[in-house]
Scaffold this active site. Structure first.
Site, PDB file in Angstrom:
ATOM      1  N   HIS A 100       0.836  -1.210   0.000  1.00 46.57           N
ATOM      2  CA  HIS A 100       0.000   0.000   0.000  1.00 46.57           C
ATOM      3  C   HIS A 100       0.862   1.248   0.000  1.00 46.57           C
ATOM      4  O   HIS A 100       0.589   2.212  -0.684  1.00 46.57           O
ATOM      5  CB  HIS A 100      -0.903   0.038   1.232  1.00 46.57           C
ATOM      6  CG  HIS A 100      -1.921  -1.044   1.263  1.00 46.57           C
ATOM      7  ND1 HIS A 100      -2.893  -1.160   0.311  1.00 46.57           N
ATOM      8  CD2 HIS A 100      -2.101  -2.073   2.111  1.00 46.57           C
ATOM      9  CE1 HIS A 100      -3.648  -2.203   0.582  1.00 46.57           C
ATOM     10  NE2 HIS A 100      -3.185  -2.785   1.670  1.00 46.57           N
ATOM     11  N   HIS A 127       6.290   7.558   6.064  1.00 43.48           N
ATOM     12  CA  HIS A 127       5.879   6.945   4.803  1.00 43.48           C
ATOM     13  C   HIS A 127       5.319   8.006   3.877  1.00 43.48           C
ATOM     14  O   HIS A 127       5.076   9.134   4.281  1.00 43.48           O
ATOM     15  CB  HIS A 127       4.903   5.781   5.012  1.00 43.48           C
ATOM     16  CG  HIS A 127       3.631   6.167   5.692  1.00 43.48           C
ATOM     17  ND1 HIS A 127       3.138   5.499   6.773  1.00 43.48           N
ATOM     18  CD2 HIS A 127       2.766   7.174   5.455  1.00 43.48           C
ATOM     19  CE1 HIS A 127       2.026   6.067   7.168  1.00 43.48           C
ATOM     20  NE2 HIS A 127       1.776   7.079   6.392  1.00 43.48           N
ATOM     21  N   THR A 222      -5.068   7.447   7.847  1.00 44.88           N
ATOM     22  CA  THR A 222      -5.684   7.584   6.520  1.00 44.88           C
ATOM     23  C   THR A 222      -5.830   6.240   5.811  1.00 44.88           C
ATOM     24  O   THR A 222      -6.152   6.184   4.635  1.00 44.88           O
ATOM     25  CB  THR A 222      -4.879   8.548   5.622  1.00 44.88           C
ATOM     26  OG1 THR A 222      -3.553   8.025   5.468  1.00 44.88           O
ATOM     27  CG2 THR A 222      -4.799   9.936   6.226  1.00 44.88           C
TER      28      THR A 222
END
Ligand SMILES: *[C@@H]1O[C@H](CO)[C@@H](O)[C@H](O)[C@H]1NC(C)=O
Ligand SMILES: *[C@@H]1O[C@H](CO)[C@@H](O)[C@H](O)[C@H]1NC(C)=O
Ligand SMILES: *[C@@H]1O[C@H](CO)[C@@H](O)[C@H](O)[C@H]1NC(C)=O
Length: 286
Positions: A100, A127, A222
């Protein structure tokens, strides 16, 4: 008849094979949780996350979700917000691709920390999301960096930095060879994640020291499980990254057209606060 190989050549081949192994990333098996994706209109798309698993229910039912669109005309100036200035020590890190996003993980307590509302949060990982998760005045950016900090009681504080295409980013060159190794990797992301030891990483000035003006609100992770009570600080200065760096950062990810950005979520009455730091760069009309 087996082919004859001289002992010297055999040793040479062994050394070559082991240094090749050292340069490869490792596909690690593990519990990956319920699969989710970012393509709207698909069964695992963001609008369906809340229905995929009871553990993801906040993604559908939460009232304080992230990301959001920050409307600069509506932010509330809050001069007593704390400064986000930090100093990070060089620390050993692991680059992780979970299919992801790509993150750089540190051993907690080795890099640095952040104080928010009088509470200490250890810097844990960073990230990227491409395109950006947060938007400002409806504008989406090609990249967003999240610096994730965690407190002893499990609280999460994230600093978000938005990027536009332009000059070179200074964190990226340290990671480039590792990202290339990662891009060559073929893990099965349904069951595995890919890891590459990144060695000693020095956080560049662009992500530490004077953090400047920022937007503050309370939101969520998120990505599933969309856990709430996350303290968000979105920096008001947009940074730059070259197109080539951007492409290489996202190359190891299996991704569709939507990238890995969750659509913006309703504010549901939340306010976004703003700290104006003297002489800091604010990239938006306020
Ligand atoms: C990083 O890892 C290397 C190799 O394991 C070790 O020698 C070094 O002391 C570590 N550095 C820090 C700052 O932890
Ligand atoms: C925060 O980091 C600084 C510098 O590394 C360190 O001296 C301090 O003890 C840390 N504070 C907490 C609460 O972890
Ligand atoms: C921020 O503060 C400076 C003075 O320090 C002021 O000139 C500027 O207009 C302020 N900007 C915003 C957006 O409030």
């Amino acid at each position: 008849m087996p082919a004859m190989v001289s002992p010297r050549l055999a040793i040479g081949l062994l050394v070559a094979a082991s240094s090749l192994a050292a340069a490869l990333s490792t596909c690690i098996d593990g519990a990956r949780g319920t699969a989710y994706g970012y393509e709207p209109g698909t069964p695992t798309g963001p609008e369906n996350w809340g229905k995929l698993s009871p553990e993801y229910s906040l993604c559908g039912e939460g009232k304080q979700q992230s990301p959001i669109d920050i409307v600069t005309k509506e932010v509330v100036p809050k001069p007593d917000l704390e400064s986000l200035d930090r100093t990070f020590s060089p620390a050993n890190a692991t680059l992780v691709n979970d299919g992801h996003d790509i993150s750089l993980k540190f051993k907690p307590g080795t890099v640095g920390n952040l104080t928010v509302g009088g509470k200490a949060y250890d810097f844990e990982k960073l990230h990227w999301h491409a395109p950006s998760a947060h938007t400002v005045n409806g504008q989406r950016f090609p990249l967003e960096l999240h610096l994730v900090h965690r407190s002893a009681d499990g609280g999460v504080a994230v600093i978000a930095i938005l990027y536009k295409v332009g000059g070179a980013d200074s964190l990226y060159p340290q990671l480039r060879p590792k990202l290339e190794v990662m891009a060559a990797d073929k893990c099965n992301f349904a069951q595995q994640e890919s890891r590459v030891e990144a060695g000693l990483v020095r956080m560049p000035r662009s992500v530490q020291r004077r953090a400047g003006s920022y937007f503050r609100y309370t939101g969520s992770l998120t990505a599933p499980p969309c856990t709430e009570n996350v303290v968000w600080s979105v920096l008001a200065r947009v940074r730059q990254i070259t197109k080539e760096q951007l492409d290489q950062l996202t190359a190891p990810l299996p991704r569709g057209a939507a990238g890995d950005a969750r659509p913006v979520q309703p504010l549901n009455g939340r306010t976004v606060e703003f700290l104006n730091v003297t002489d800091s760069i604010i990239s938006f009309p306020m």
